[in-house]
Design a protein around this motif. Structure first.
Motif, PDB file in Angstrom:
ATOM      1  N   GLY A 117       0.994  -1.182   0.015  1.00 51.99           N
ATOM      2  CA  GLY A 117       0.057   0.005  -0.041  1.00 51.99           C
ATOM      3  C   GLY A 117       1.047   1.272  -0.003  1.00 51.99           C
ATOM      4  O   GLY A 117       2.093   1.140   0.404  1.00 51.99           O
ATOM      5  N   TYR A 118       0.062   2.390  -0.551  1.00 49.58           N
ATOM      6  CA  TYR A 118       0.752   3.846  -0.364  1.00 49.58           C
ATOM      7  C   TYR A 118       1.157   4.136   1.092  1.00 49.58           C
ATOM      8  O   TYR A 118       0.244   4.192   1.941  1.00 49.58           O
ATOM      9  N   GLY A 119       2.393   4.736   1.484  1.00 45.82           N
ATOM     10  CA  GLY A 119       2.756   4.717   2.685  1.00 45.82           C
ATOM     11  C   GLY A 119       1.908   5.858   3.321  1.00 45.82           C
ATOM     12  O   GLY A 119       1.477   5.659   4.652  1.00 45.82           O
ATOM     13  N   ALA A 120       1.553   7.111   2.981  1.00 48.46           N
ATOM     14  CA  ALA A 120       0.732   7.963   3.667  1.00 48.46           C
ATOM     15  C   ALA A 120      -0.657   7.392   3.766  1.00 48.46           C
ATOM     16  O   ALA A 120      -1.197   7.677   4.904  1.00 48.46           O
ATOM     17  N   VAL A 121      -1.422   6.641   2.991  1.00 47.38           N
ATOM     18  CA  VAL A 121      -2.661   6.067   3.152  1.00 47.38           C
ATOM     19  C   VAL A 121      -2.560   4.969   4.347  1.00 47.38           C
ATOM     20  O   VAL A 121      -3.520   4.948   5.209  1.00 47.38           O
ATOM     21  N   THR A 122      -1.451   4.267   4.367  1.00 42.53           N
ATOM     22  CA  THR A 122      -1.434   3.281   5.292  1.00 42.53           C
ATOM     23  C   THR A 122      -1.482   4.000   6.914  1.00 42.53           C
ATOM     24  O   THR A 122      -1.780   3.404   7.690  1.00 42.53           O
ATOM     25  N   ARG A 123      -0.347   5.238   6.728  1.00 44.09           N
ATOM     26  CA  ARG A 123      -0.431   5.720   7.968  1.00 44.09           C
ATOM     27  C   ARG A 123      -1.763   6.243   8.462  1.00 44.09           C
ATOM     28  O   ARG A 123      -1.971   6.265   9.730  1.00 44.09           O
ATOM     29  N   ALA A 124      -2.426   6.940   7.439  1.00 39.20           N
ATOM     30  CA  ALA A 124      -3.849   7.270   8.011  1.00 39.20           C
ATOM     31  C   ALA A 124      -4.615   6.231   8.636  1.00 39.20           C
ATOM     32  O   ALA A 124      -5.302   6.386   9.314  1.00 39.20           O
ATOM     33  N   VAL A 125      -4.609   5.081   7.901  1.00 42.44           N
ATOM     34  CA  VAL A 125      -5.272   3.949   8.632  1.00 42.44           C
ATOM     35  C   VAL A 125      -5.010   3.572   9.643  1.00 42.44           C
ATOM     36  O   VAL A 125      -5.682   3.425  10.731  1.00 42.44           O
ATOM     37  N   ALA A 126      -3.581   3.555  10.078  1.00 36.04           N
ATOM     38  CA  ALA A 126      -3.111   3.093  11.481  1.00 36.04           C
ATOM     39  C   ALA A 126      -3.489   4.211  12.313  1.00 36.04           C
ATOM     40  O   ALA A 126      -4.119   3.802  13.599  1.00 36.04           O
TER      41      ALA A 126
END
Length: 389
Positions: A117-126
């Motif tokens: 996954g795209y890092g910024a989106v994964t961070r938002a999910v976390a």
């Protein structure tokens, strides 16, 4: 998946694209997938709109929400989506925040993502998971998983009775492969999982970018649909429109989705107004764009393997990017990946995308109308020498 390395030949340049872009000559811009490149006619449209805005700011903003809505309607027609199910946003990072904030979560829920996954989106999910007391579940997909069936099986194996949401890339950013296919989304829906699809690379590239099976879908128009930056989209299924939470309240809030998401007061909306010009330009060029870019992406992968000595990764048909594996020990961390990209630019005059990966980083190149076969050949030959040292 395609592994036709030996048969991948470079396409002839498209004459209609001559002079369409204003990129610095002499450099190899092989990373269109990150920030795109705005064609001259679209640049000119933006300039006209900004001039109109400065000539009478009050008049420009007076009916701007309605002008944005008309632009959205034209874009929705290009994507075969109902305009009232689509909102304009700046980019997928913003759209992901809106989608995640609109989904009810509770302690004990699990949100599934993949390590592609795209890092910024994964961070938002976390962050959203932590706020809700939910659990982030990361599915490790083999970087060389052979086909879509293997990817689908790996994702579904990770779903259990606590999985509430799955956030999946339509085309993965680091590895340039199809992931959130209609079949996978249907399987997840059957299991009661809310699906969020990151379609950052889909508009302009895929024939039918917006999958109606996704609860939430978002994509960028500035990558492959010739739109100015920053122009993105958020599409939702009908049952979600009344539950969308905009990032900020505005004077358009009472109008609901999509106006409540689109309006943020005094912002620059000219890229959104110019975006239909990009779509019209792309449509006018016809299927030759897909044929050219797809063939060039395959050829770039071939020369990076044959002349650069790198390992091929599985390629998805219809994707205008390709990925190869760097040697073990190379670009396995974020600082190493950034250092390699900087060195390739300084020494070889090429812009590329490199993502860190255990066992050897992943190098991704893009193919757009302004690219030529010699650029990939120069990169491959240069990398072969650079990586020896």
């Amino acid at each position: 998946m395609t592994d036709d390395l030996g048969t991948a030949e470079p396409p002839a340049p498209l004459p209609a694209a001559e002079g369409m872009f204003t990129l610095v000559p002499g450099a190899a811009h092989l990373n269109h997938g990150s920030f795109g490149a705005v064609p001259v006619p679209v640049q000119q449209e933006c300039e006209l709109l900004r001039a109109e805005q400065e000539q009478d700011p009050d008049g420009f903003f007076w009916n701007l929400p309605d002008r944005v809505a008309r632009a959205r309607t034209r874009i929705a027609a290009e994507l075969a989506v109902a305009p009232d199910l689509l909102a304009l946003v700046d980019n997928v990072t913003e759209a992901a925040a809106v989608a995640l904030d609109s989904i009810p979560l509770a302690p004990g829920h699990r949100i599934l993502v993949t390590d592609h996954g795209y890092g910024a989106v994964t961070r938002a999910v976390a962050r959203r998971a932590a706020e809700a007391g939910a659990e982030l579940s990361v599915v490790a997909l083999p970087v060389d998983a052979p086909d879509e069936a293997a990817v689908r099986a790996a994702v579904l194996d990770a779903v259990d009775e606590r999985t509430a949401v799955a956030v999946l890339d339509q085309i993965t950013s680091p590895t340039a492969r199809l992931l959130a296919t209609p079949a996978l989304l249907a399987d997840l829906r059957d299991r009661g999982v809310t699906t969020v699809v990151d379609g950052a690379h889909a508009p302009g590239m895929l024939p039918d970018p917006v999958d109606p099976g996704a609860d939430f879908w978002f994509g960028n128009l500035h990558k492959w649909a010739f739109a100015p930056r920053a122009t993105g989209l958020l599409a939702v299924r009908p049952e979600w429109t009344g539950r969308i939470r905009p990032l900020a309240l505005s004077w358009e809030h009472d109008r609901g989705f999509p106006a409540a998401v689109e309006w943020r007061g005094t912002c620059d909306y000219t890229p959104w107004l110019a975006a239909p010009t990009g779509h019209a330009l792309l449509r006018g060029l016809g299927p030759a764009v897909a044929a050219h870019n797809g063939a060039l992406a395959r050829y770039g992968r071939r020369v990076l393997v044959e002349r650069g000595g790198l390992r091929p990764l599985p390629a998805s048909p219809g994707v205008w990017m390709s990925a190869v594996r760097l040697p073990a020990g190379c670009a396995e961390t974020e600082p190493q990946a950034r250092a390699l990209m900087a060195e390739v630019w300084q020494r070889l005059g090429a812009r590329i995308a490199v993502r860190p990966w255990d066992g050897g980083g992943v190098l991704r190149v893009s193919a757009q109308l302004y690219n030529r076969a010699a650029e990939y050949e120069r990169l491959a030959d240069g990398l072969a020498e650079l990586l020896k040292g």
